[in-house]
Structure formats: C-alpha cells, structure tokens
Scaffold this active site. Sequence first.
Site, PDB file in Angstrom:
ATOM      1  N   GLU A 120      -0.655  -3.101  11.898  1.00 26.33           N
ATOM      2  CA  GLU A 120       0.108  -2.799  10.683  1.00 26.33           C
ATOM      3  C   GLU A 120       1.554  -3.261  10.891  1.00 26.33           C
ATOM      4  O   GLU A 120       2.192  -3.796   9.998  1.00 26.33           O
ATOM      5  CB  GLU A 120       0.049  -1.300  10.410  1.00 26.33           C
ATOM      6  CG  GLU A 120       0.522  -0.928   9.036  1.00 26.33           C
ATOM      7  CD  GLU A 120       0.217   0.528   8.725  1.00 26.33           C
ATOM      8  OE1 GLU A 120      -0.810   0.806   8.098  1.00 26.33           O
ATOM      9  OE2 GLU A 120       1.014   1.391   9.129  1.00 26.33           O
ATOM     10  N   HIS A 139       0.849  -1.194   0.000  1.00 30.50           N
ATOM     11  CA  HIS A 139       0.000   0.000   0.000  1.00 30.50           C
ATOM     12  C   HIS A 139       0.885   1.245   0.000  1.00 30.50           C
ATOM     13  O   HIS A 139       2.096   1.172   0.129  1.00 30.50           O
ATOM     14  CB  HIS A 139      -0.982   0.003   1.185  1.00 30.50           C
ATOM     15  CG  HIS A 139      -0.439   0.491   2.482  1.00 30.50           C
ATOM     16  ND1 HIS A 139      -1.209   1.130   3.435  1.00 30.50           N
ATOM     17  CD2 HIS A 139       0.814   0.427   3.009  1.00 30.50           C
ATOM     18  CE1 HIS A 139      -0.463   1.443   4.471  1.00 30.50           C
ATOM     19  NE2 HIS A 139       0.763   1.034   4.243  1.00 30.50           N
ATOM     20  N   HIS A 199       3.189  -4.584   4.225  1.00 32.29           N
ATOM     21  CA  HIS A 199       3.125  -5.048   5.613  1.00 32.29           C
ATOM     22  C   HIS A 199       2.602  -6.482   5.675  1.00 32.29           C
ATOM     23  O   HIS A 199       1.841  -6.914   4.810  1.00 32.29           O
ATOM     24  CB  HIS A 199       2.176  -4.158   6.437  1.00 32.29           C
ATOM     25  CG  HIS A 199       2.637  -2.747   6.577  1.00 32.29           C
ATOM     26  ND1 HIS A 199       3.733  -2.398   7.306  1.00 32.29           N
ATOM     27  CD2 HIS A 199       2.161  -1.581   6.067  1.00 32.29           C
ATOM     28  CE1 HIS A 199       3.913  -1.084   7.250  1.00 32.29           C
ATOM     29  NE2 HIS A 199       2.977  -0.565   6.502  1.00 32.29           N
ATOM     30  N   HIS A 233       5.008   0.364  -0.363  1.00 22.68           N
ATOM     31  CA  HIS A 233       5.761  -0.503   0.533  1.00 22.68           C
ATOM     32  C   HIS A 233       4.730  -1.549   0.989  1.00 22.68           C
ATOM     33  O   HIS A 233       3.686  -1.680   0.343  1.00 22.68           O
ATOM     34  CB  HIS A 233       6.365   0.298   1.695  1.00 22.68           C
ATOM     35  CG  HIS A 233       5.359   0.997   2.529  1.00 22.68           C
ATOM     36  ND1 HIS A 233       4.725   2.154   2.115  1.00 22.68           N
ATOM     37  CD2 HIS A 233       4.832   0.705   3.747  1.00 22.68           C
ATOM     38  CE1 HIS A 233       3.874   2.539   3.050  1.00 22.68           C
ATOM     39  NE2 HIS A 233       3.911   1.676   4.040  1.00 22.68           N
ATOM     40  N   ASP A 263      -5.109 -10.232   0.561  1.00 24.83           N
ATOM     41  CA  ASP A 263      -3.814 -10.893   0.720  1.00 24.83           C
ATOM     42  C   ASP A 263      -3.052 -11.011  -0.607  1.00 24.83           C
ATOM     43  O   ASP A 263      -3.628 -11.385  -1.634  1.00 24.83           O
ATOM     44  CB  ASP A 263      -4.027 -12.305   1.288  1.00 24.83           C
ATOM     45  CG  ASP A 263      -2.713 -12.988   1.581  1.00 24.83           C
ATOM     46  OD1 ASP A 263      -1.799 -12.343   2.121  1.00 24.83           O
ATOM     47  OD2 ASP A 263      -2.601 -14.189   1.256  1.00 24.83           O
ATOM     48  N   HIS A 264      -1.760 -10.715  -0.554  1.00 19.75           N
ATOM     49  CA  HIS A 264      -0.908 -10.757  -1.748  1.00 19.75           C
ATOM     50  C   HIS A 264      -1.471  -9.844  -2.842  1.00 19.75           C
ATOM     51  O   HIS A 264      -1.434 -10.164  -4.031  1.00 19.75           O
ATOM     52  CB  HIS A 264      -0.686 -12.185  -2.242  1.00 19.75           C
ATOM     53  CG  HIS A 264       0.370 -12.898  -1.440  1.00 19.75           C
ATOM     54  ND1 HIS A 264       0.138 -13.330  -0.172  1.00 19.75           N
ATOM     55  CD2 HIS A 264       1.672 -13.206  -1.711  1.00 19.75           C
ATOM     56  CE1 HIS A 264       1.241 -13.901   0.305  1.00 19.75           C
ATOM     57  NE2 HIS A 264       2.189 -13.837  -0.597  1.00 19.75           N
ATOM     58  N   CYS A 271       5.435   6.871   4.172  1.00 22.79           N
ATOM     59  CA  CYS A 271       4.299   6.061   3.719  1.00 22.79           C
ATOM     60  C   CYS A 271       3.740   6.551   2.387  1.00 22.79           C
ATOM     61  O   CYS A 271       2.931   5.851   1.766  1.00 22.79           O
ATOM     62  CB  CYS A 271       3.202   6.053   4.771  1.00 22.79           C
ATOM     63  SG  CYS A 271       3.735   5.261   6.294  1.00 22.79           S
TER      64      CYS A 271
END
Lengths: 136, 136, 136, 136, 136, 136
Positions: free
Chosen positions: C125, C15, C42, C40, C80-81, C34
Amino acid sequence: MITTVCRKERFNSAHRLYRPDWSDEKNDEVFGLCARPNFHGHNYDLIVKVTGTVDPETGYLMDLKILKDMIRDEVIERFDHRNLNLDVPDFKDLNPTAENIAQVIWERLRSRLKQDLDLSVVLYETERNFVEYHGK
Amino acid sequence: MITTVCRKERFNSAHRLYRPDWSDEKNDEVFGLCARPNFHGHNYDLIVKVTGTVDPETGYLMDLKILKDMIRDEVIERFDHRNLNLDVPDFKDLNPTAENIAQVIWERLRSRLKQDLDLSVVLYETERNFVEYHGK
Amino acid sequence: MITTVCRKERFNSAHRLYRPDWSDEKNDEVFGLCARPNFHGHNYDLIVKVTGTVDPETGYLMDLKILKDMIRDEVIERFDHRNLNLDVPDFKDLNPTAENIAQVIWERLRSRLKQDLDLSVVLYETERNFVEYHGK
Amino acid sequence: MITTVCRKERFNSAHRLYRPDWSDEKNDEVFGLCARPNFHGHNYDLIVKVTGTVDPETGYLMDLKILKDMIRDEVIERFDHRNLNLDVPDFKDLNPTAENIAQVIWERLRSRLKQDLDLSVVLYETERNFVEYHGK
Amino acid sequence: MITTVCRKERFNSAHRLYRPDWSDEKNDEVFGLCARPNFHGHNYDLIVKVTGTVDPETGYLMDLKILKDMIRDEVIERFDHRNLNLDVPDFKDLNPTAENIAQVIWERLRSRLKQDLDLSVVLYETERNFVEYHGK
Amino acid sequence: MITTVCRKERFNSAHRLYRPDWSDEKNDEVFGLCARPNFHGHNYDLIVKVTGTVDPETGYLMDLKILKDMIRDEVIERFDHRNLNLDVPDFKDLNPTAENIAQVIWERLRSRLKQDLDLSVVLYETERNFVEYHGK
C-alpha cells in the site's frame, strides 16, 4: 511558471566497448571487461526531463503520455532487446559508452520536441554508473 | 560555502484531473484515465531542496528538523489522506496536476523560508512521472 | 525442479476504509485518517508469485508475458485509476484494506492459473505497509 | 559536448554532532538526538558527479574505474567503518554534519581531478536527509 | 484467511563487533573492519511481519498503527541514535551482529504480540547484507 | 536459533533465449523479443540466502565475507561482463532463462556450502521479473 516534467523508461540491451581500429590489447587496456568480444548487457534506466512553461488551461507542461510515446518510438523500439553495436545504426561508427548513448538519445528526442522546450537526459547504465546530458 | 540540503517526505492523496467548464468528452480526451469521475490516488514523494550558506558555528545550513516541521504544517497536514480536489482549498479552482501541486507546495514553503535561501521542490506522482519546480 | 517466478505490477487507486453500518465516530476510531469521507489514494505495488515445475523444453515455469496479461485483465484494468469503493464491484460489500485487496487479487488470479501451480501475492500500500497472502 | 558522469559509492560510519566548546545542554538543544555522547551511525550514500568534455576517441568523459579508485583512496579508506569524530583528522575541529562531510569530500576529490573538470557531490545521510555541494 | 501484514521502520545506530574475552588480533581476524575500536554505524532497515487471521469485521489482521507504536517502544526508542554496544542493555553481553540484533528485536516484539499471531523480522544492516529470523 | 543471512550481488551479462533445434519462427513465437539473434542484456541482481544455526561464540551464522567470496568465485567471475550463451559452459546446452540461471547458481553454491546449511537464491532479471529457487 517554468517547470520540468520527467519521465522514467527502461530498456535492456547488449553492448561492448571497443574501437575496431585498435588492437585487442589496446581495447582491453582502455575498456577492460567492457571490451570482451561476445558482449555483455544492461538494464538501462532512462530519465527524460523537459523544461518549459505550464499551460494554464490544462496545468500540463506537456502530456506525459505524448512524451512516453516519443521515447517509445525514438528509444525503446530501437534499443530494447537489441545489441547496440550490431543492431542499432546510431552506433555503427560510435562506441556505445553511456556518454554516447545519452547524446544519441538526446538528439533523437530533441528533433521531436518543440523548440521552446529544453531537454535533458539521465542514463543509468547501472545503479552506480550514470550520465547526464543537457545538449550544451 | 553554498550548499543544498534536501528532505524527502510523503503524502497519500486522491485526485482527478478535469476542468468543470469542459465537457466530459473533452476532459477524457485531454486527461484520459486521470479524468475518471470517482478519483484515483497516489503515494506522492516530495523532495524539498533548500540552498544557502552553511552556518560555520553549527555546520548546518538549516536544521532539517525545522524543515521537516515546516513541510508537515504546510503540506502533509493539508494534503495527506485527503482528496486534493474536494478537501484542499488550494485546488478549488486549480487542476491538481503534478505541475500545479509542485507550484502550490513551493509557494507555501517559500512564504515560510528566510529570503536569503533558495527553494526547489521535486514531486513524484509515481516512480516514473515527476516534476521539478524552482520558482523561476 | 520447483521454482517460483515473480512479476511486479502497479496500479493507482483511491479508497477509504469504513463500514457503512458503523457511525462516523466508530469509523474514525478504528480506521483513523483512512476513514476520511472524500477518499485518499495510493500507488499500489503488486508482486505476483507463481510456484511450480520448470518446463525442461523451454526453461520457463510459465511465460511471464502470459502472467503479465493475466494481471492486466484481472487487476490493472479493474483497479487502476479507479475508486476501489465506488468503481470496483469486488469491494461493494468489502472494506478495501490491504488484506482484503490482496485476497481479492489472489482469488481472481487463482481462477485463471492451472491447478498444479501455487500462487502468492504481495501487495504494497506504501513502501512501509504491505501484506502477503498465500491462499491458505 | 559537455556531459556529466556520476558514480555512486557507500560508506558506513559512526558520528555525533556537537561542539566541545558548548555545554551539553546547548549541544542537546541544537543537535537533539544527534548529540548523544556515545555516537550513532549511518550508511552514507555518496554520488560524485564530474562534468567536462567527452573524449571523441574513447567516448569516455573519464574512465569511471579511475573515479572509483579516487573515491576509494580519498573517501572510503578514510571514512568507512570508522568513527568520523575520533578517527578522521578532517573532522578533528569540524562538526561532521552532512554539509561539512560533503564539503570535505568535495575538497579531497577536487585536488585530484584535472582543472578543466567540474565537480559536485551528493551525500545521503539517510534516504530522507541529503545534501548537494558544488564548490561554489 | 491467513495473511501476513508487514511494517518497515528504520533506526540509525553505532556498533562494533568484538568479544572482550578475545585479543585484539583475534577480534580483527574474525570480525575484520567491523572490530575497529571506535565504532562505525548503519542505517538499519527493519521489516516486521505478523501472520494471523484477518478480522472479518474490520478487514484488518491488526491495525498497523498499533504495530508501528509497538516497534517504536521496543526498538526505535531503545536503539535509534544510540551506540548498541554501550547504550543498549540487550547487548551488554551479546555481540551486536545482525543475527543477534534480529533475535533481540524478535523477542521484544514476541512478548508484546498476542499468542495466536506468528512473527518474523527481516533486518537490513546494509542494502546488501541482511538477515531473517522467524523464532524457530 | 535458526536464522537466515542474505547477501546481494550483481552481474551484467548478455543473453538470448532460444533452442537451436527449433526454427526461428518457433523461437520467436515462444521467446518473443528475447529470441533476437544478436543478444540483449541485463543487470542481474542476485540475493543468496543461507539458513542455519548461529554460532553463539561469534554471533555469526557465517561470515558474509566468505559468502561474498564464494559468490564472486562461482558466479561473478564466470557470468559478469560475459555472454551467457557463448561464454559460460553451464549454458552450452541450457537455455539461459532466469529459472535456469537461478538453478545453475544454486547448484554451484550448494556444492561449496556445508551440508547443514540450507540455501535459496533469488535472481532479478529486471526489477519486475524475478525468480526464487530453493533446490527442492
């Protein structure tokens, strides 16, 4: 480039420690609370470590998805939500101490891995008690 | 007195696994969800281990503040809050698998450490998937 | 007997934080690292808490397998992913801060749960930055 | 069958790092915040690893209860809820760095273990700073 | 949309529990090992929770960087690598139990936060002993 | 000054989920793997939270040593290294789900605590499945 890739899995099992050829008193003396007759249990944490050469084409030593499936077949489906003493043939004549469980897991996975890969397992019975086995 | 001192740091990065010289189908087949085109990301945990002789005068193998600063310069400032594929030159032609990231980190830190010290890195991509690299 | 049952799941996403209607300078000033353009990522840890009455027949508030499947359908398979900004319609016009991600997850799960159950979500996060949302 | 069994214990101690034969300025320069005169403290996590042959009769390398008691006698009762510099004779003339504490613990436990067993200790001063000592 | 944002920080301090107006025997009886005269210490983990309304423009309740700096100024720089009894004026006449430390931290942070935000602190003295304080 | 003090303890038990008045098929359908006849087990983590007024004389809400002993008497000695279904009278006619175990623990501790203290328990069956019970 020799590297080690590691995968953590979990299983939840009942067990007790005892030798059927010993008296209850001797089992109590050696295994203490772990010998209680109706079993207790653990959330076992298992770390499987595979050492070998990284494939320069993929950047993978091995696909961890394959390792995960191998652990599922050899360990999770056999041990998870079971009684190690009563339900798992590996422990029919083998006391399910952490040392012995780690060795059984190592041998099961060893037979599935390519010969040029090295294998170690770390097995946590609790956060405070764990064993490492390298097959040597 | 040979000892190992260890320092844990973290960085948060985006990445994807793929080879530009492969078709999308082949990338999907080999790298699965990790090949998705718009990237995903991880909180990477990094443990750096330095082995050598303890200085009897200070009782330090090395000042962990120096090791921390070295990791900050070589790893955190280059990788953290970045896209490994797009922003980090080390991965311009190298697939950012955990194996390859660990090797890149090892080589960066190796060049900064005194020759009589040994170096290992452990890199957690997730709590369940991690790699160890000793430079051998 | 009012009880709360909790389930922890994980997803790995890319994100960035920014508003397209702001200048790069303003985005940098407000969102710092950010806001970097290439994303980047998490390892998000999600805890879902459901509060209600325990069924005296089963001793379950609700089967955690059902809750797990609900989280898989509403959250894991969508987030996810993936890249939250580019791949997830929920964030098409919503900045994917932890606060907003938690609210989106809460609303998705709320619509699936029976009305007599209360819902909270905790979203990590990182290990050090997390949010709680109760829908109130 | 060579295996390693591991036991995790904890102790909470005050300490400071400094050499009485150095000036305050030199201590500050080398040890930074750790040299402050009125002490600070840590929750030390200690992992003791013992390597040897598993007894085929019991399936134990050694009873972890015995190892736990040994650690209690040699480490916990001497170090826990104490000031390492002022209360523990081992550090009368030895700076209580993590490296030196690990070595002291190793030597105390080494003297209690059977000669055919190998010993390692891992000592966490914090989650991010830790040392390993194998006595070699 | 009422949400809670949380930030975890750490500090390492020495302390002891005792009342100077009590005899050593009474201090020992009430505070046990924690009353030992030369101090012991802890790695304190602190979680600060701030509850309020999310700003729809940024998607932030508050910038966690600001909260982190506030905790650094009010807590870390005053408590970390210090002796709570001897170095920190807040505990000049206040026994540094976890309950009292949590209250002191809450009051320091409360005075810095906007009035429309609610504040809670969780303070871990060890992994097993911790306190929560909401200022009510 | 209303505060909450918390204590974490652990116990390792075997259990299974089933109702003896149901067929095996119905037990399997409702409880899945947890219904397997020979039991499985868990490392249960228990957090006990007590809320009340801090004694200004000691700075303690209550001595955590007393809480620890209370948990040992009421929970650890009854549940640890035992089979919840077979060995613990509380579950003679009560299915040992996490919800029910938490309620039993809450009631045992409630009867031992002073009336002006509030009590909550959090019970982790695994790291991913846990329950909270406040007695309301």
